[in-house]
Write an enzyme that holds these catalytic residues in place. Structure first.
Site, mmCIF file in Angstrom:
data_model
loop_
_atom_site.group_PDB
_atom_site.id
_atom_site.type_symbol
_atom_site.label_atom_id
_atom_site.label_comp_id
_atom_site.label_asym_id
_atom_site.label_seq_id
_atom_site.Cartn_x
_atom_site.Cartn_y
_atom_site.Cartn_z
ATOM 1 C CG ASP A 20 -1.674 1.293 1.466
ATOM 2 O OD1 ASP A 20 -2.512 1.644 0.226
ATOM 3 O OD2 ASP A 20 -1.770 1.738 2.565
ATOM 4 C CB SER A 21 0.295 4.836 -0.527
ATOM 5 O OG SER A 21 -0.987 4.989 0.264
ATOM 6 C CB CYS A 83 -3.673 0.043 -2.244
ATOM 7 S SG CYS A 83 -3.539 2.088 -2.780
ATOM 8 C CD GLU A 162 -0.726 7.134 5.928
ATOM 9 O OE1 GLU A 162 0.628 7.160 6.507
ATOM 10 O OE2 GLU A 162 -1.093 6.225 5.463
ATOM 11 C CB CYS A 194 -9.988 4.466 1.034
ATOM 12 S SG CYS A 194 -8.191 4.781 1.369
ATOM 13 C CG HIS A 196 -5.529 4.621 4.586
ATOM 14 N ND1 HIS A 196 -4.777 4.458 3.418
ATOM 15 C CD2 HIS A 196 -4.394 5.584 5.229
ATOM 16 C CE1 HIS A 196 -3.554 4.482 3.387
ATOM 17 N NE2 HIS A 196 -3.461 5.342 4.479
HETATM 18 N N1 DGL Z 1 -5.250 2.930 1.145
HETATM 19 C C1 DGL Z 1 -4.986 3.582 -0.154
HETATM 20 C C2 DGL Z 1 -6.353 3.210 -0.956
HETATM 21 O O1 DGL Z 1 -6.962 2.174 -0.754
HETATM 22 C C3 DGL Z 1 -4.108 4.584 -0.689
HETATM 23 C C4 DGL Z 1 -4.344 5.804 0.108
HETATM 24 C C5 DGL Z 1 -3.627 6.973 -0.272
HETATM 25 O O2 DGL Z 1 -2.341 6.570 -0.599
HETATM 26 O O3 DGL Z 1 -4.176 7.824 -0.880
HETATM 27 O O4 DGL Z 1 -6.808 3.896 -1.922
#
Ligand code: DGL
Length: 279
Positions: A20-21, A83, A162, A194, A196
C-alpha cells in the site's frame, strides 16, 4: 506477457506480499491474519510517497510496479494490492506484467456490496483517484444493471488516518460533511473503498447510524485472497505456527512500526527502511 527478469518458481510455502502507499494496507493484513493465520506476509508501505490517491494515473502505475517488483525480489507467491487506488488504476497492468497471481480490493468489495444491498443504492467512498477512475461504478453496474452508485472522493481522510486521528472531533465533522450527500441519496450500503477507511469504521458508524450496511474492503479482499489461493493450491500446507509478518517501508520505519502494532493488535518485527528501484 510475463517478463523473464521476474520469472520465478512459486510454491505454497512462500510468503504472500501485500503493499500500500502507507499504513492503509495494514487493514488488509489484519483481515488476512484472521482468514489466513498460517501464512507469512511481506508488507511494503511506500510511506515516503504516500498518499497515492492524489496522484495521476501514470504515477500510480509506476509506483505500484516498483512496489510489486520489490515484493517479488522477496520471493512472494502472490501479491495482494492492499490499496483501492492502485487496484482501480493499475491492477490489470500488474496482472499482465508480473508472473505471480495479483489480487486487488475492488471485485471482492463489489460482490459483498451487491449481496448486502436491498434497494440497489450503493455509496462508495474512496480517494480522489479511485473515484475519478469510476472503477467501482463500472464494476457494480456490470454485475447489476439497475444498481445506482454514488461515489464520493474523500481526500482529507487518508491524512487523518495516517495521523492516527480516528477518534478526533475534527474527523467526525469532516465525515459528516462528506457523508451527508450520500445519505440524501438514500443509500442502504456504503462501500469503504479505501483500505485506510476501515480504521474509521467506528467514526463512520457514529455519523451514519446503524441502518446503512458498511462493506469493509479489507475484510472482503482477505477472504477473496484465501478463496483464490485455495483454488490455486497455493495455501501453505506445512506451516503449523502462526504466520510471520515482515514489514518494509520507504520512510519513517519507527513511526510505522508503532502504528502497525496498534492497527494489527499484535507486536511485529521493526519495519526495515528500504529504497525502491525505479522502473
Ligand atoms: N489506502 C489506499 C487506498 O486504498 C491509498 C490511500 C492513498 O495513498 O491515497 O486507496
Amino acid at each position: 506477457m510475463m517478463s523473464e527478469e521476474f520469472s520465478q518458481v512459486i510454491n505454497a510455502e512462500l510468503p504472500i506480499g501485500v503493499f500500500d502507499s502507507g499504513v492503509g494496507g495494514l487493514t488488509v493484513v489484519h483481515a488476512m491474519r484472521q482468514a489466513l493465520p498460517h501464512e507469512d506476509i511481506v508488507y511494503l508501505g511506500d510511506t515516503a510517497r504516500t498518499p497515492y490517491g492524489t496522484k495521476s494515473p501514470n504515477t500510480i502505475v509506476r509506483f505500484s510496479c516498483e512496489d510489486t517488483q520489490f515484493l517479488l525480489q522477496h520471493h512472494v507467491k502472490a501479491v495482494v494490492v492492499g490499496c483501492s487506488t492502485v487496484s482501480a488504476w493499475a491492477l490489470s497492468f500488474l496482472e499482465k506484467r508480473f508472473p505471480v497471481p495479483v489480487f486487488g480490493v475492488i471485485l471482492p468489495g463489489v460482490r459483498a456490496a451487491l449481496e448486502q444491498t436491498r434497494n440497489q443504492r450503493i455509496g462508495v467512498i474512496g480517494t480522489s483517484a479511485t473515484v475519478r477512475s469510476m472503477a467501482y461504478t463500472r464494476s457494480i453496474v456490470a454485475h447489476c444493471e439497475r444498481a445506482r452508485v454514488f461515489e464520493c472522493g474523500c481526500r482529507l481522510l487518508v491524512p487523518l488516518v495516517e495521523e492516527g486521528w480516528m477518534k478526533h472531533r475534527a474527523t467526525r465533522m469532516i465525515l459528516r460533511t462528506y457523508l451527508a450527500p450520500l445519505r440524501r441519496h438514500r443509500i442502504d450500503t456504503l462501500l469503504l473503498a479505501c483500505t485506510h477507511f476501515p480504521l474509521l469504521k467506528d467514526a463512520i458508524r457514529q455519523v451514519i447510524g446503524n441502518r446503512i450496511a458498511l462493506v469493509d474492503c479489507a475484510e472482503t479482499c482477505a477472504r477473496f485472497a484465501r478463496e483464490r489461493l485455495e483454488q490455486m493450491e497455493l495455501l501453505s500446507r506445512q506451516r503449523r505456527r502462526p504466520g510471520v509478518i515482515q514489514a518494509f517501508v520507504t520512510d519513517e520505519a519507527e513511526r510505522f512500526t508503532k502504528l502497525a502494532q496498534r492497527f494489527l493488535g499484535e507486536p511485529i518485527r521493526t519495519a526495515l527502511e528500504v529504497e525502491l528501484t525505479p522502473m
